[in-house]
Design a protein around this motif. Structure first.
Motif, PDB file in Angstrom:
ATOM      1  N   ILE A 174       9.098  -0.049   4.225  1.00 57.02           N
ATOM      2  CA  ILE A 174       9.895   0.289   3.126  1.00 57.02           C
ATOM      3  C   ILE A 174      10.976  -0.722   3.252  1.00 57.02           C
ATOM      4  O   ILE A 174      11.488  -1.283   2.327  1.00 57.02           O
ATOM      5  CB  ILE A 174      10.168   1.770   2.856  1.00 57.02           C
ATOM      6  N   ALA A 175      11.499  -0.842   4.569  1.00 50.42           N
ATOM      7  CA  ALA A 175      12.716  -1.317   4.824  1.00 50.42           C
ATOM      8  C   ALA A 175      12.514  -3.001   4.397  1.00 50.42           C
ATOM      9  O   ALA A 175      13.549  -3.681   4.020  1.00 50.42           O
ATOM     10  CB  ALA A 175      13.276  -1.335   6.049  1.00 50.42           C
TER      11      ALA A 175
ATOM     12  N   GLY B 175       0.694  -1.152   0.139  1.00 54.43           N
ATOM     13  CA  GLY B 175       0.072  -0.010   0.041  1.00 54.43           C
ATOM     14  C   GLY B 175       0.697   1.283   0.071  1.00 54.43           C
ATOM     15  O   GLY B 175       0.350   2.250   0.565  1.00 54.43           O
ATOM     16  N   LEU B 176       1.918   1.216  -0.627  1.00 51.75           N
ATOM     17  CA  LEU B 176       2.894   2.541  -0.388  1.00 51.75           C
ATOM     18  C   LEU B 176       3.262   2.893  -2.044  1.00 51.75           C
ATOM     19  O   LEU B 176       4.076   3.498  -2.123  1.00 51.75           O
ATOM     20  CB  LEU B 176       4.073   1.998   0.438  1.00 51.75           C
ATOM     21  N   ALA B 177       2.517   2.348  -2.908  1.00 45.57           N
ATOM     22  CA  ALA B 177       2.883   2.535  -4.430  1.00 45.57           C
ATOM     23  C   ALA B 177       3.120   4.407  -4.539  1.00 45.57           C
ATOM     24  O   ALA B 177       3.994   4.894  -5.340  1.00 45.57           O
ATOM     25  CB  ALA B 177       1.830   2.068  -5.327  1.00 45.57           C
ATOM     26  N   ASP B 178       2.233   4.999  -3.880  1.00 40.00           N
ATOM     27  CA  ASP B 178       2.403   6.441  -4.083  1.00 40.00           C
ATOM     28  C   ASP B 178       3.302   6.909  -3.277  1.00 40.00           C
ATOM     29  O   ASP B 178       3.681   8.383  -3.391  1.00 40.00           O
ATOM     30  CB  ASP B 178       0.978   6.950  -3.621  1.00 40.00           C
ATOM     31  N   ARG B 179       4.349   6.375  -2.705  1.00 43.89           N
ATOM     32  CA  ARG B 179       5.273   7.034  -1.944  1.00 43.89           C
ATOM     33  C   ARG B 179       6.653   6.745  -2.595  1.00 43.89           C
ATOM     34  O   ARG B 179       7.720   7.082  -1.859  1.00 43.89           O
ATOM     35  CB  ARG B 179       5.447   6.468  -0.315  1.00 43.89           C
ATOM     36  N   ALA B 180       6.494   6.231  -3.745  1.00 46.94           N
ATOM     37  CA  ALA B 180       7.821   5.709  -4.534  1.00 46.94           C
ATOM     38  C   ALA B 180       9.001   6.738  -4.694  1.00 46.94           C
ATOM     39  O   ALA B 180       9.899   6.476  -4.401  1.00 46.94           O
ATOM     40  CB  ALA B 180       7.458   5.365  -5.822  1.00 46.94           C
TER      41      ALA B 180
END
Ligand SMILES: Nc1ncnc2c1ncn2[C@@H]1O[C@H](COP(=O)(O)OP(=O)(O)O)[C@@H](O)[C@H]1O
Ligand SMILES: [Mg+2]
Length: 275
Positions: free
Chosen positions: A180-181, A160-165
């Motif tokens: 992310i880690a 659920g973090l695709a928008d934080r790439a």
């Protein structure tokens, strides 16, 4: 019906009365072949600090092993020996049957197969998320930027973090950084991931989102060795719990055996303080 089930059914029928009288707790069943075999592992610092004492255990493929114990009991040192961030002073470690302490062993290749997630994330602050995730596959494994980025984006999407790439670590919350880690470690397609207190540095409201990713990974069959104080997680997810004290492996078993039926006084005492 498989042969195994037929046999189980037949045996169950015959043994039914006895089984009813004495219900047996399920004993621990290794999930797969041995991935990492640790024998008589020892680590001393400066010849006087005996951080790990004569630890012997096997990590099986697909297994989730949770390591608990008081502060200073050698949990981190044990974990760091598994990917040779610390060089053991005695004993042996084999992975996929290969002696990783052999002086001819390919250290870099070994480390690529063993992912690590730390308490303090250890992201590169000057790189954005996608760069953090692709640097190791590209630089260490020689993958193309395109292939590594593609996999990184898929992984980000899954948590659920695709928008934080494109974000930098300073723009992320602690929970996001730790997620992310974890996907950064996954980007290397490791055979096992070691977690050293992955939620200990997080604000309480962010612990759940990180544990959820770890639970998802466990359900998908990832081999994991996790040092944690999250006993709920250990109970729910661990196949096996190891209890260390003073560098030694004092007791191991299923979560039920360790939490509900501790045998040693050391473990009983530890549990009375944390539960
Ligand atoms: N790099 C080091 N140099 C000297 N002593 C260390 C080092 N790392 C750990 N130790 C010592 O080894 C023991 C085990 O530490 P550690 O593995 O960090 O325990 P835990 O993770 O269970 O808290 C402690 O006494 C600690 O002070
Ligand atoms: Mg530690």
């Amino acid at each position: 019906m498989s042969d195994k089930k037929v046999i189980v059914k037949a045996v169950a029928k015959e043994a039914a009365p006895a089984a009813k009288a004495a219900p047996k707790k399920p004993l621990y069943q290794p999930k797969g072949d041995v991935l990492i075999s640790v024998k008589n592992l020892d680590k001393t610092f400066k010849e006087t600090i005996h951080a790990v004492r004569n630890v012997t255990t096997d990590i099986h493929k697909g297994e989730v092993v949770v390591l608990i114990g008081p502060s200073g009991s050698g949990k981190s040192t044990f974990l760091r020996c598994l990917n040779l961030l610390e060089v053991p002073t005695g004993g042996s470690i084999t992975m996929d049957g290969e002696d990783i302490m052999d002086k001819n062993a390919d250290l870099n290749k070994h480390r690529q197969k063993v992912g690590m997630v730390f308490q303090h994330f250890n992201l590169f602050d000057n790189l954005n998320v996608i760069q953090n995730m692709t640097i190791a596959p590209v630089k260490l494994k020689g993958e193309s930027e395109a292939a590594a980025s593609q996999r990184a984006m898929n992984l980000l999407d899954r948590v659920g973090l695709a928008d934080r790439a494109e974000a930098y670590p300073s723009q992320l919350s602690g929970g996001q950084k730790q997620r992310i880690a974890i996907v950064r470690a996954l980007c290397m397609q490791p055979e096992v991931i070691l977690f050293d207190e992955p939620t200990s540095a997080l604000d309480p409201e962010m612990v759940g989102e990180v544990l959820d990713v770890m639970k998802q990974l466990a359900a998908e069959g990832m081999t994991m060795v996790v040092v944690t104080h999250e006993m709920g997680f250990a109970r729910e997810v661990a196949d096996r719990v190891l209890f260390m004290a003073d560098g030694a492996l004092i007791e191991e078993g299923t979560p039920e055996e360790i939490f509900d039926n501790p045998k040693s006084d050391r473990l009983k005492d530890f549990l009375s303080k944390i539960l």
